[in-house]
Design an enzyme around this catalytic site. Structure first.
Site, PDB file in Angstrom:
ATOM      1  N   GLY A   1      43.454  42.254  -5.203  1.00  0.00           N
ATOM      2  CA  GLY A   1      42.768  42.091  -6.426  1.00  0.00           C
ATOM      3  C   GLY A   1      41.442  42.526  -6.324  1.00  0.00           C
TER       4      GLY A   1
ATOM      5  N   GLN B   1      37.856  40.785 -11.750  1.00  0.00           N
ATOM      6  CA  GLN B   1      36.608  40.384 -11.772  1.00  0.00           C
ATOM      7  C   GLN B   1      36.036  39.697 -10.333  1.00  0.00           C
ATOM      8  N   ASP B   2      36.689  38.889  -9.870  1.00  0.00           N
ATOM      9  CA  ASP B   2      36.360  38.085  -8.637  1.00  0.00           C
ATOM     10  C   ASP B   2      36.493  39.059  -7.563  1.00  0.00           C
TER      11      ASP B   2
ATOM     12  N   ALA C   1      44.938  38.794  -6.281  1.00  0.00           N
ATOM     13  CA  ALA C   1      45.589  39.563  -7.225  1.00  0.00           C
ATOM     14  C   ALA C   1      46.610  38.582  -7.864  1.00  0.00           C
ATOM     15  N   ALA C   2      46.666  38.727  -9.156  1.00  0.00           N
ATOM     16  CA  ALA C   2      47.655  37.963 -10.023  1.00  0.00           C
ATOM     17  C   ALA C   2      47.919  38.355 -11.386  1.00  0.00           C
ATOM     18  N   GLN C   3      48.756  38.223 -12.044  1.00  0.00           N
ATOM     19  CA  GLN C   3      48.750  38.342 -13.524  1.00  0.00           C
ATOM     20  C   GLN C   3      48.153  36.901 -14.077  1.00  0.00           C
TER      21      GLN C   3
ATOM     22  N   TYR D   1      57.724  38.509 -14.678  1.00  0.00           N
ATOM     23  CA  TYR D   1      56.759  39.132 -13.896  1.00  0.00           C
ATOM     24  C   TYR D   1      55.634  38.309 -13.317  1.00  0.00           C
TER      25      TYR D   1
ATOM     26  N   SER E   1      44.676  27.420  -8.993  1.00  0.00           N
ATOM     27  CA  SER E   1      43.790  27.512 -10.310  1.00  0.00           C
ATOM     28  C   SER E   1      43.913  25.872 -10.899  1.00  0.00           C
TER      29      SER E   1
ATOM     30  N   GLU F   1      44.859  25.482 -13.654  1.00  0.00           N
ATOM     31  CA  GLU F   1      45.992  25.689 -14.473  1.00  0.00           C
ATOM     32  C   GLU F   1      47.279  24.711 -13.884  1.00  0.00           C
TER      33      GLU F   1
ATOM     34  N   TYR G   1      52.230  30.821 -15.799  1.00  0.00           N
ATOM     35  CA  TYR G   1      51.239  30.852 -14.750  1.00  0.00           C
ATOM     36  C   TYR G   1      50.773  29.811 -14.079  1.00  0.00           C
TER      37      TYR G   1
ATOM     38  N   ARG H   1      34.381  39.984 -16.861  1.00  0.00           N
ATOM     39  CA  ARG H   1      35.802  39.043 -17.488  1.00  0.00           C
ATOM     40  C   ARG H   1      36.555  40.061 -18.431  1.00  0.00           C
TER      41      ARG H   1
HETATM   42  P1  NAP Z   1      41.521  39.714 -12.797  1.00  0.00           P
HETATM   43  O1  NAP Z   1      40.226  40.030 -13.283  1.00  0.00           O
HETATM   44  O2  NAP Z   1      42.681  39.622 -13.799  1.00  0.00           O
HETATM   45  O3  NAP Z   1      41.776  40.330 -11.624  1.00  0.00           O
HETATM   46  C1  NAP Z   1      43.308  40.302 -11.158  1.00  0.00           C
HETATM   47  C2  NAP Z   1      43.449  41.393 -10.019  1.00  0.00           C
HETATM   48  O4  NAP Z   1      44.780  41.082  -9.785  1.00  0.00           O
HETATM   49  C3  NAP Z   1      43.282  42.907 -10.795  1.00  0.00           C
HETATM   50  O5  NAP Z   1      42.452  43.473  -9.947  1.00  0.00           O
HETATM   51  C4  NAP Z   1      44.681  43.151 -10.886  1.00  0.00           C
HETATM   52  O6  NAP Z   1      44.923  44.755 -10.871  1.00  0.00           O
HETATM   53  C5  NAP Z   1      45.278  42.651  -9.716  1.00  0.00           C
HETATM   54  N1  NAP Z   1      46.691  42.694  -9.837  1.00  0.00           N
HETATM   55  C6  NAP Z   1      47.645  41.951 -10.785  1.00  0.00           C
HETATM   56  N2  NAP Z   1      48.682  41.966 -10.638  1.00  0.00           N
HETATM   57  C7  NAP Z   1      48.913  42.705  -9.259  1.00  0.00           C
HETATM   58  C8  NAP Z   1      49.954  42.903  -8.438  1.00  0.00           C
HETATM   59  N3  NAP Z   1      51.291  42.734  -8.889  1.00  0.00           N
HETATM   60  N4  NAP Z   1      49.723  43.494  -7.176  1.00  0.00           N
HETATM   61  C9  NAP Z   1      48.408  43.639  -6.816  1.00  0.00           C
HETATM   62  N5  NAP Z   1      47.436  43.350  -7.569  1.00  0.00           N
HETATM   63  C10 NAP Z   1      47.576  42.884  -8.821  1.00  0.00           C
HETATM   64  O7  NAP Z   1      41.397  37.905 -12.332  1.00  0.00           O
HETATM   65  P2  NAP Z   1      39.992  37.283 -11.700  1.00  0.00           P
HETATM   66  O8  NAP Z   1      39.461  36.641 -13.099  1.00  0.00           O
HETATM   67  O9  NAP Z   1      39.327  38.138 -10.896  1.00  0.00           O
HETATM   68  O10 NAP Z   1      40.622  36.113 -10.785  1.00  0.00           O
HETATM   69  C11 NAP Z   1      41.139  36.285  -9.464  1.00  0.00           C
HETATM   70  C12 NAP Z   1      42.100  35.446  -9.265  1.00  0.00           C
HETATM   71  O11 NAP Z   1      41.819  34.046  -9.186  1.00  0.00           O
HETATM   72  C13 NAP Z   1      43.221  35.440  -9.741  1.00  0.00           C
HETATM   73  O12 NAP Z   1      44.323  35.128  -8.867  1.00  0.00           O
HETATM   74  C14 NAP Z   1      43.382  34.594 -10.700  1.00  0.00           C
HETATM   75  O13 NAP Z   1      44.605  34.097 -11.144  1.00  0.00           O
HETATM   76  C15 NAP Z   1      42.684  33.455 -10.044  1.00  0.00           C
HETATM   77  N6  NAP Z   1      41.711  32.339 -10.716  1.00  0.00           N
HETATM   78  C16 NAP Z   1      40.980  32.828 -11.881  1.00  0.00           C
HETATM   79  C17 NAP Z   1      40.242  32.131 -12.260  1.00  0.00           C
HETATM   80  C18 NAP Z   1      39.266  32.414 -13.436  1.00  0.00           C
HETATM   81  O14 NAP Z   1      38.803  31.676 -14.275  1.00  0.00           O
HETATM   82  N7  NAP Z   1      38.884  33.719 -13.444  1.00  0.00           N
HETATM   83  C19 NAP Z   1      40.443  30.576 -12.272  1.00  0.00           C
HETATM   84  C20 NAP Z   1      41.379  30.311 -11.258  1.00  0.00           C
HETATM   85  C21 NAP Z   1      42.165  31.151 -10.621  1.00  0.00           C
HETATM   86  P3  NAP Z   1      44.287  45.774 -11.894  1.00  0.00           P
HETATM   87  O15 NAP Z   1      42.780  45.849 -11.517  1.00  0.00           O
HETATM   88  O16 NAP Z   1      44.841  46.948 -11.575  1.00  0.00           O
HETATM   89  O17 NAP Z   1      44.314  45.117 -13.060  1.00  0.00           O
HETATM   90  O1  G4F Z   2      39.814  32.281 -21.517  1.00  0.00           O
HETATM   91  P1  G4F Z   2      41.149  31.631 -21.499  1.00  0.00           P
HETATM   92  O2  G4F Z   2      42.245  32.519 -21.891  1.00  0.00           O
HETATM   93  O3  G4F Z   2      41.605  31.202 -20.067  1.00  0.00           O
HETATM   94  P2  G4F Z   2      42.554  29.885 -19.477  1.00  0.00           P
HETATM   95  O4  G4F Z   2      43.731  29.931 -20.403  1.00  0.00           O
HETATM   96  O5  G4F Z   2      41.732  28.610 -19.533  1.00  0.00           O
HETATM   97  O6  G4F Z   2      42.711  30.615 -18.371  1.00  0.00           O
HETATM   98  C1  G4F Z   2      41.722  30.947 -17.423  1.00  0.00           C
HETATM   99  O7  G4F Z   2      41.498  29.916 -16.700  1.00  0.00           O
HETATM  100  C2  G4F Z   2      42.554  29.527 -15.408  1.00  0.00           C
HETATM  101  C3  G4F Z   2      41.763  28.307 -14.821  1.00  0.00           C
HETATM  102  O8  G4F Z   2      41.656  27.002 -15.671  1.00  0.00           O
HETATM  103  C4  G4F Z   2      42.682  30.715 -14.445  1.00  0.00           C
HETATM  104  F1  G4F Z   2      43.386  30.176 -13.505  1.00  0.00           F
HETATM  105  C5  G4F Z   2      43.407  31.876 -15.416  1.00  0.00           C
HETATM  106  O9  G4F Z   2      43.888  32.825 -14.505  1.00  0.00           O
HETATM  107  C6  G4F Z   2      42.455  32.217 -16.447  1.00  0.00           C
HETATM  108  O10 G4F Z   2      41.274  32.759 -15.709  1.00  0.00           O
HETATM  109  O11 G4F Z   2      41.173  30.482 -22.675  1.00  0.00           O
HETATM  110  C7  G4F Z   2      40.370  29.544 -22.420  1.00  0.00           C
HETATM  111  C8  G4F Z   2      40.563  28.569 -23.665  1.00  0.00           C
HETATM  112  C9  G4F Z   2      42.161  28.169 -23.859  1.00  0.00           C
HETATM  113  O12 G4F Z   2      42.478  26.806 -24.300  1.00  0.00           O
HETATM  114  C10 G4F Z   2      42.416  28.930 -25.155  1.00  0.00           C
HETATM  115  O13 G4F Z   2      43.740  28.443 -25.784  1.00  0.00           O
HETATM  116  O14 G4F Z   2      40.553  29.169 -25.111  1.00  0.00           O
HETATM  117  C11 G4F Z   2      41.389  28.951 -25.881  1.00  0.00           C
HETATM  118  N1  G4F Z   2      41.456  30.050 -26.912  1.00  0.00           N
HETATM  119  C12 G4F Z   2      41.194  30.120 -28.261  1.00  0.00           C
HETATM  120  N2  G4F Z   2      41.179  31.195 -28.918  1.00  0.00           N
HETATM  121  C13 G4F Z   2      41.528  31.524 -26.735  1.00  0.00           C
HETATM  122  C14 G4F Z   2      41.409  32.142 -27.875  1.00  0.00           C
HETATM  123  N3  G4F Z   2      41.755  31.932 -25.545  1.00  0.00           N
HETATM  124  C15 G4F Z   2      41.876  33.292 -25.555  1.00  0.00           C
HETATM  125  N4  G4F Z   2      42.141  34.058 -24.395  1.00  0.00           N
HETATM  126  N5  G4F Z   2      42.085  34.017 -26.634  1.00  0.00           N
HETATM  127  C16 G4F Z   2      41.614  33.475 -27.813  1.00  0.00           C
HETATM  128  O15 G4F Z   2      41.666  34.058 -29.065  1.00  0.00           O
END
Ligand code: NAP
Ligand code: G4F
Length: 321
Positions: A7, A11-12, A80-82, A94, A124, A126, A150, A185
């Site tokens: 991944g 972002q990260d 990496a993650a969806q 998926y 997470s 989550e 997720y 992001r």
């Molecule tokens: P992100 O921006 O969605 O980045 C995810 C990366 O994973 C992307 O580079 C994507 O590739 C790659 N990827 C997706 N599916 C894949 C697969 N099947 N095989 C290989 N690579 C794959 O997520 P992020 O915000 O950087 O988060 C990084 C990690 O922390 C993730 O695991 C996420 O679930 C976890 N996390 C994030 C948060 C948050 O708030 N950001 C909080 C808790 C945990 P592409 O570049 O090709 O799309």
């Molecule tokens: O930005 P969000 O989509 O993030 P969410 O669902 O909290 O998930 C993120 O944080 C997790 C850690 O707690 C990660 F593991 C996960 O990978 C991801 O990075 O939504 C934040 C909040 C939610 O309550 C959502 O229902 O915003 C609310 N929201 C309201 N309107 C919306 C919208 N979220 C999105 N994406 N789009 C909207 O229009």
């Protein structure tokens, strides 16, 4: 040291790669093939010449083996993650494969190739669902009760990490990360959707910000701070599970108020809600207690909620000028 990031184009992943290059490490990464080649390295284009990249996918076991062998990595960060919660309801199978089984593929590949490789798993908040301690905080011992595909997939990976630690003595650390954001992001996550759309409104390019549930609360930090915590956790002598969070919670509406306030936009005029952006189930409030991480590593967040949103708005003002 050789370090592998799955991944890396996320972002990260992109911020972690910058941090590790700055520390003098050889940074390797797995990227996914995309029909538009610039998409597969869009967030790492500026450092691409310093990176060693391999095509791969967490659902493709052979590609993980190849990347581990070619990189000769001593540490792997599994980022990496969806990662989109709402999309996980539309692609639950998926999401389980990539976010849950994908980690199992990685752990198993490491066990086979070299079980001494240290692994960081991006767990997470989550996973907690609507579970919290009596004071409203989530901690390492707060029971997990995920409410999205997720969250369930992340819990599978989290428990697999613990099982590989206990069964094989492997160094596998779970960082239980709360929401973290930045200008990098995805624009379909809440904060960057608000920042980008608000700037578009201020420039007369669109006339509404349409959101789902605006009353939910999240503990939002900055990705740049959180990748430092990932690195710090893998420097410890022992693997562990630790929460990374700011300890402050804000409502979705607070994000809108701050961003609209900065751009002098009227909330009543431009903010709409639509059920299309709601999820079948929702987490109402997240607020993490990261005392364990702070005492083990000395980590603390440096970028405030407001400074983070200001940076994101400024990014879009420049980008969309
Ligand atoms: P992100 O921006 O969605 O980045 C995810 C990366 O994973 C992307 O580079 C994507 O590739 C790659 N990827 C997706 N599916 C894949 C697969 N099947 N095989 C290989 N690579 C794959 O997520 P992020 O915000 O950087 O988060 C990084 C990690 O922390 C993730 O695991 C996420 O679930 C976890 N996390 C994030 C948060 C948050 O708030 N950001 C909080 C808790 C945990 P592409 O570049 O090709 O799309
Ligand atoms: O930005 P969000 O989509 O993030 P969410 O669902 O909290 O998930 C993120 O944080 C997790 C850690 O707690 C990660 F593991 C996960 O990978 C991801 O990075 O939504 C934040 C909040 C939610 O309550 C959502 O229902 O915003 C609310 N929201 C309201 N309107 C919306 C919208 N979220 C999105 N994406 N789009 C909207 O229009």
């Amino acid at each position: 040291m050789d370090v592998l990031i799955t991944g890396i184009n996320g972002q990260d992943g992109s911020y972690l790669a910058e941090l590790l290059l700055g520390l003098g490490h050889n940074v390797h990464g797995i990227v996914r093939r995309n029909s538009q080649s610039e998409n597969q390295t869009s967030r790492i284009e500026h450092i691409r010449h310093k990176l060693h990249l391999y095509y791969g996918d967490l659902t493709d076991f052979a590609s993980i083996i190849t990347a581990l062998k070619k990189s000769n990595a001593q540490m792997v960060f599994n980022l990496a993650a969806q990662s989109h919660v709402k999309i996980s309801f539309e692609q639950p199978v998926y999401t389980m494969q990539a976010t849950g089984v994908g980690f199992l593929n990685l752990a198993e590949a490491v066990r086979i190739i070299n079980p001494a490789i240290k692994i960081f798993q991006a767990s997470s908040s989550e996973m907690f669902g609507n579970s919290a301690d009596g004071d409203g905080f989530q901690r390492e011992l707060t029971p997990f009760a995920p409410v999205s595909p997720y969250g369930i997939a992340k819990l599978m990976a989290h428990q697999t990490a613990i099982n590989y630690r206990d069964s094989y003595g492997m160094f596998v650390t779970n960082g239980i990360f709360f929401n973290h954001e930045s200008p990098r992001r995805g624009t379909n996550f809440l904060t960057n959707k608000v920042c980008k759309t608000a700037v578009e409104i201020s420039q007369g390019k669109t006339d509404a910000l349409v959101l789902g549930n605006i009353n939910t609360r999240r503990d939002w930090g900055h990705s740049k701070d959180y990748v430092k915590a990932m690195w710090a956790l893998l420097q410890l002598d022992k693997p562990t599970d630790a929460i990374c969070a700011t300890g402050h919670t804000h409502a979705v509406g607070d994000v809108v108020d701050h961003v609209f306030g900065k751009l002098k936009l009227n909330r009543e005029k431009y903010l709409r809600t639509d059920k299309r952006f709601e999820r079948p189930t929702e987490i109402f409030s997240l607020c993490g207690d990261s005392s364990k991480l702070r005492s083990l590593t000395g980590w603390k967040p440096e970028i405030s909620f407001e400074a983070m949103l200001d940076e994101m708005v400024d990014y879009w003002l420049k980008e969309l000028k």
